[in-house]
Each structure stands twice: as structure tokens, then as C-alpha cells.
Motif scaffolding. Structure first.
Motif, PDB file in Angstrom:
ATOM      1  N   LEU A 273       0.821  -1.203   0.000  1.00  0.00           N
ATOM      2  CA  LEU A 273       0.000   0.000   0.000  1.00  0.00           C
ATOM      3  C   LEU A 273       0.859   1.259   0.000  1.00  0.00           C
ATOM      4  N   VAL A 274       0.351   2.299  -0.642  1.00  0.00           N
ATOM      5  CA  VAL A 274       0.914   3.639  -0.505  1.00  0.00           C
ATOM      6  C   VAL A 274       0.169   4.313   0.636  1.00  0.00           C
ATOM      7  N   ALA A 275       0.885   4.751   1.648  1.00  0.00           N
ATOM      8  CA  ALA A 275       0.256   5.362   2.822  1.00  0.00           C
ATOM      9  C   ALA A 275       0.808   6.758   3.061  1.00  0.00           C
ATOM     10  N   ARG A 276      -0.079   7.656   3.499  1.00  0.00           N
ATOM     11  CA  ARG A 276       0.330   8.996   3.922  1.00  0.00           C
ATOM     12  C   ARG A 276      -0.513   9.390   5.119  1.00  0.00           C
ATOM     13  N   ARG A 277       0.046  10.226   5.973  1.00  0.00           N
ATOM     14  CA  ARG A 277      -0.669  10.677   7.167  1.00  0.00           C
ATOM     15  C   ARG A 277      -1.817  11.601   6.743  1.00  0.00           C
ATOM     16  N   ARG A 278      -3.029  11.307   7.224  1.00  0.00           N
ATOM     17  CA  ARG A 278      -4.209  12.079   6.828  1.00  0.00           C
ATOM     18  C   ARG A 278      -4.055  13.562   7.145  1.00  0.00           C
ATOM     19  N   SER A 279      -3.412  13.858   8.257  1.00  0.00           N
ATOM     20  CA  SER A 279      -3.324  15.251   8.707  1.00  0.00           C
ATOM     21  C   SER A 279      -2.195  16.031   8.052  1.00  0.00           C
TER      22      SER A 279
ATOM     23  N   SER B 160       1.452  17.733  -0.671  1.00  0.00           N
ATOM     24  CA  SER B 160       2.248  18.571  -1.561  1.00  0.00           C
ATOM     25  C   SER B 160       2.034  18.153  -3.015  1.00  0.00           C
ATOM     26  N   ALA B 161       2.433  19.038  -3.926  1.00  0.00           N
ATOM     27  CA  ALA B 161       2.314  18.728  -5.351  1.00  0.00           C
ATOM     28  C   ALA B 161       3.174  17.519  -5.712  1.00  0.00           C
ATOM     29  N   ALA B 162       4.355  17.393  -5.085  1.00  0.00           N
ATOM     30  CA  ALA B 162       5.223  16.245  -5.358  1.00  0.00           C
ATOM     31  C   ALA B 162       4.549  14.946  -4.927  1.00  0.00           C
ATOM     32  N   MET B 163       3.894  14.966  -3.768  1.00  0.00           N
ATOM     33  CA  MET B 163       3.174  13.779  -3.299  1.00  0.00           C
ATOM     34  C   MET B 163       2.019  13.440  -4.241  1.00  0.00           C
ATOM     35  N   LYS B 164       1.271  14.463  -4.657  1.00  0.00           N
ATOM     36  CA  LYS B 164       0.163  14.242  -5.596  1.00  0.00           C
ATOM     37  C   LYS B 164       0.671  13.601  -6.883  1.00  0.00           C
ATOM     38  N   SER B 165       1.796  14.107  -7.388  1.00  0.00           N
ATOM     39  CA  SER B 165       2.341  13.594  -8.645  1.00  0.00           C
ATOM     40  C   SER B 165       2.747  12.130  -8.504  1.00  0.00           C
ATOM     41  N   PHE B 166       3.393  11.790  -7.379  1.00  0.00           N
ATOM     42  CA  PHE B 166       3.834  10.404  -7.183  1.00  0.00           C
ATOM     43  C   PHE B 166       2.631   9.472  -7.033  1.00  0.00           C
ATOM     44  N   ILE B 167       1.668   9.865  -6.212  1.00  0.00           N
ATOM     45  CA  ILE B 167       0.490   9.025  -5.983  1.00  0.00           C
ATOM     46  C   ILE B 167      -0.279   8.821  -7.284  1.00  0.00           C
ATOM     47  N   ALA B 168      -0.384   9.886  -8.075  1.00  0.00           N
ATOM     48  CA  ALA B 168      -1.092   9.774  -9.362  1.00  0.00           C
ATOM     49  C   ALA B 168      -0.368   8.819 -10.297  1.00  0.00           C
ATOM     50  N   LEU B 169       0.959   8.923 -10.366  1.00  0.00           N
ATOM     51  CA  LEU B 169       1.735   8.044 -11.242  1.00  0.00           C
ATOM     52  C   LEU B 169       1.636   6.597 -10.769  1.00  0.00           C
ATOM     53  N   ALA B 170       1.683   6.378  -9.451  1.00  0.00           N
ATOM     54  CA  ALA B 170       1.570   5.031  -8.910  1.00  0.00           C
ATOM     55  C   ALA B 170       0.215   4.430  -9.253  1.00  0.00           C
ATOM     56  N   GLY B 171      -0.831   5.262  -9.180  1.00  0.00           N
ATOM     57  CA  GLY B 171      -2.173   4.779  -9.514  1.00  0.00           C
ATOM     58  C   GLY B 171      -2.334   4.459 -10.979  1.00  0.00           C
ATOM     59  N   GLU B 172      -1.709   5.265 -11.840  1.00  0.00           N
ATOM     60  CA  GLU B 172      -1.802   5.031 -13.285  1.00  0.00           C
ATOM     61  C   GLU B 172      -1.149   3.711 -13.696  1.00  0.00           C
ATOM     62  N   THR B 173      -0.095   3.332 -12.981  1.00  0.00           N
ATOM     63  CA  THR B 173       0.682   2.155 -13.377  1.00  0.00           C
ATOM     64  C   THR B 173       0.342   0.915 -12.556  1.00  0.00           C
ATOM     65  N   TYR B 174      -0.630   1.028 -11.647  1.00  0.00           N
ATOM     66  CA  TYR B 174      -1.015  -0.134 -10.829  1.00  0.00           C
ATOM     67  C   TYR B 174      -1.949  -1.042 -11.615  1.00  0.00           C
ATOM     68  N   LEU B 175      -1.594  -2.305 -11.703  1.00  0.00           N
ATOM     69  CA  LEU B 175      -2.426  -3.281 -12.394  1.00  0.00           C
ATOM     70  C   LEU B 175      -2.846  -4.359 -11.401  1.00  0.00           C
ATOM     71  N   PRO B 176      -4.133  -4.384 -10.986  1.00  0.00           N
ATOM     72  CA  PRO B 176      -4.585  -5.412 -10.037  1.00  0.00           C
ATOM     73  C   PRO B 176      -4.378  -6.822 -10.603  1.00  0.00           C
ATOM     74  N   ALA B 177      -4.066  -7.759  -9.721  1.00  0.00           N
ATOM     75  CA  ALA B 177      -3.899  -9.145 -10.158  1.00  0.00           C
ATOM     76  C   ALA B 177      -5.226  -9.683 -10.643  1.00  0.00           C
ATOM     77  N   SER B 178      -5.171 -10.448 -11.697  1.00  0.00           N
ATOM     78  CA  SER B 178      -6.422 -11.011 -12.256  1.00  0.00           C
ATOM     79  C   SER B 178      -6.806 -12.274 -11.502  1.00  0.00           C
TER      80      SER B 178
END
Length: 303
Positions: free
Chosen positions: A275-281, A285-303
Motif C-alpha cells: 500500500l501507498v500510505a500517507r498521514r491524513r493530517s 504537496s504537489a510532489a506527493m500528488k504527482s507520485f500518488i497519481a503516477l503510482a495509480g496510473e501504473t497499478y495493475l490489479p492481479a487477475s
């Protein structure tokens, strides 16, 4: 000296360019008296005369030339700063601190980080390898922005997203009694492997906790022949015949060059996630948003 006033600084440069209070006032859309008052107030604060005034207009004095040069430098720096801040806000510049488990760093994370670094060369990456519990503690203490850890922890105070699917596999030497039960591409039940001594890994680590919990539910505790602190060491000890072992699918590359046999566990609990985890509180940052977005784009759930 009084604080730098960018409005007055722009008026000084405009007066130097036009040579006329009236034209400068017209360009700025303010009254001529307001321009004169700003210049007079500034000269009084500085204790110097910035302009020679005549019926033909105004002209910078030597002190005025020096002040105008300084104004150009400061206003240029302010403009550059706005550009830099725009880069930070867009995620083109900044820093990103990651706390990652060994499993994460042996899976798809290195390739993802290379892609991220290529896409955002202005973001400085700091990557620390640690256990999942310590990675989450680093989030809590503000020493990391993002953690990538296994899913069997308490995430109530964190925002989480799936990063990578990973399954628990069992491995054994080819001459081990269990080897005959392990077929290519065929899952095996955890209860089948429970009677055999194992090479343990990472006391209280995520995989150790997962296996111990499953064994407890099965009513048959694991029998450890010995315990090691790294997955390469586990593979070597299994290869040497000390017992069977368990790896996550992200670490199966460690079996390259060995004659060990392996199979995925068939039990539902053995299909895990990183899992990608970050503290809710924490601020996102823009850098965090960019990384999380890229990680989500390239995540392929197991079939």
C-alpha cells in the motif's frame, strides 16, 4: 531602511523610462500627485534625492541610478521566485521522502521511481529502506511523506491506496519431502506445508506476523529451524536444507540461479497488497500528488 515596496519600485523604473510624472501616472492609472507623494516619501526615508526635477520632466540622479538598478534586480528576483513557486505548486520542483519496505524495493517501485525521476527531474527523491512499522512511524513523526508497506497493519490514521499485489509463496529444496507436492503453476494449501520446519524471517516483521497469525488460526504453530534477518539469507538457508521458507511474490527474483521449487499459497489470506500510505493530517504537496497519481496510473490489479 524601510521595507522594500514593490509598487514604488515599479514607479521609480517607470519614471526613469518615461521621464515624466504625468506619463508614469497615466500608465499606472493613478493620480500624478500620488506618484509625486510616493517618490517624495521614499526620498525622505532614504535621505537621498533620486530625481532631478525640471520643467521638462524628471531625470535620475546618480543615487537614483543606483536605486533603480537595485529595483530592477529585486523585481527580477521576485518574478523568478514566482516562477519557482509555480514549479513547486505544479509538482515540477520540490522534494519527496519515501519510507519503503524491502518488498517494495524488490517489486515495481524502482522502475516507478525511475519513471518519476525522468518525468519530474526537479523533485529531489529521498528513499529509505526500513520495516513497515518503522516506515509508518516515520510518517507519524513527519520524517517521511509517503510510506510503501504491506497491508497487515493498522491504517486508521493513514490515507492508503493499493500499490502492488503480492502473494505469499512457499519454497523448498528439490529433495525436500514437500517438493513432491509442489507442481508448476499449482497453488498449495498452507495446512499442507505447516508440518514442516521453516526458516523464519524478521522477528515481528509483516511476513512473520502474517504467517504466525495464519498458523495460530489453524491451531498449529510454526516450527522454526532457525531465523534470519534478510530474504537473500533465507533463500540460502533453504537452499542449504535447513527447512522450507516463505517469500512474497515481489522477492521471487531471489530464486534465480537456484534449484529451489516454489508455489503460491492457495489460502485467501496469502493474497496481499503493498500500500501507498500517507498521514491524513499532513499537507498533500504537489510532489506527493504527482507520485500518488503516477503510482495509480501504473497499478495493475492481479487477475
Amino acid at each position: 531602511m524601510a521595507s522594500f515596496d514593490s509598487v514604488t519600485a515599479r514607479l521609480i523604473l517607470l519614471l526613469a523610462e518615461t521621464g515624466s510624472i504625468g506619463r508614469a501616472a497615466e500608465r499606472e492609472g493613478i493620480a500624478s500627485s500620488a506618484v509625486s507623494r510616493r517618490v517624495s516619501d521614499l526620498e525622505a526615508r532614504l535621505g537621498v534625492v533620486l530625481f532631478d526635477r525640471s520643467a521638462h520632466g524628471v531625470r535620475l540622479t546618480s543615487a537614483g541610478e543606483a536605486y533603480a538598478g537595485g529595483c530592477r534586480t529585486v523585481l527580477s528576483a521576485i518574478a523568478d521566485l514566482d516562477t519557482i513557486m509555480a514549479d513547486f505548486s505544479s509538482g515540477q520542483r520540490g522534494s519527496l521522502r519515501l519510507a519503503c519496505t524491502g518488498s517494495a524495493l524488490t517489486g515495481r517501485l524502482p522502475e516507478l521511481l525511475a519513471k518519476f525521476a525522468e518525468k519530474y527531474p526537479g523533485i529531489v527523491l529521498s528513499i529509505g529502506e526500513t520495516g513497515a512499522a518503522k516506515a509508518l512511524l516515520a510518517l507519524d513523526e513527519g520524517r517521511a511523506d509517503i510510506a510503501i508497506v504491506s497491508d497487515n497493519y493498522d491504517f486508521t490514521r493513514f490515507e492508503i491506496r493499493p500499490f502492488e499485489d503480492e502473494r505469499v509463496w512457499v519454497l523448498a529444496p528439490p529433495d525436500h519431502p514437500l517438493a513432491a507436492r509442489i507442481g508448476p503453476r499449482r497453488a498449495i494449501a498452507f495446512e499442507t506445508v505447516l508440518p514442516h520446519a521453516i526458516v523464519g524471517i524478521h522477528q515481528a516483521g509483516s511476513l512473520d506476523r502474517l504467517l504466525a497469525e495464519a498458523a495460530g488460526k489453524a491451531g498449529r504453530p510454526l516450527t522454526e529451524a532457525l531465523r534470519v534477518e534478510s530474504f537473500p539469507a533465507l533463500v540460502r538457508m533453504v537452499e542449504a536444507g535447513f527447512g522450507i521458507g516463505f517469500l512474497r511474490s515481489t522477492s521471487l527474483h531471489l530464486l534465480a540461479g537456484t534449484d529451489l521449487v516454489c508455489a503460491p499459497l492457495a489460502d485467501p489470506w496469502a493474497m496481499r497488497q503493498l500500500l501507498v500510505a500517507r498521514r491524513r493530517s499532513s499537507p498533500l504537496s504537489a510532489a506527493m500528488k504527482s507520485f500518488i497519481a503516477l503510482a495509480g496510473e501504473t497499478y495493475l490489479p492481479a487477475s
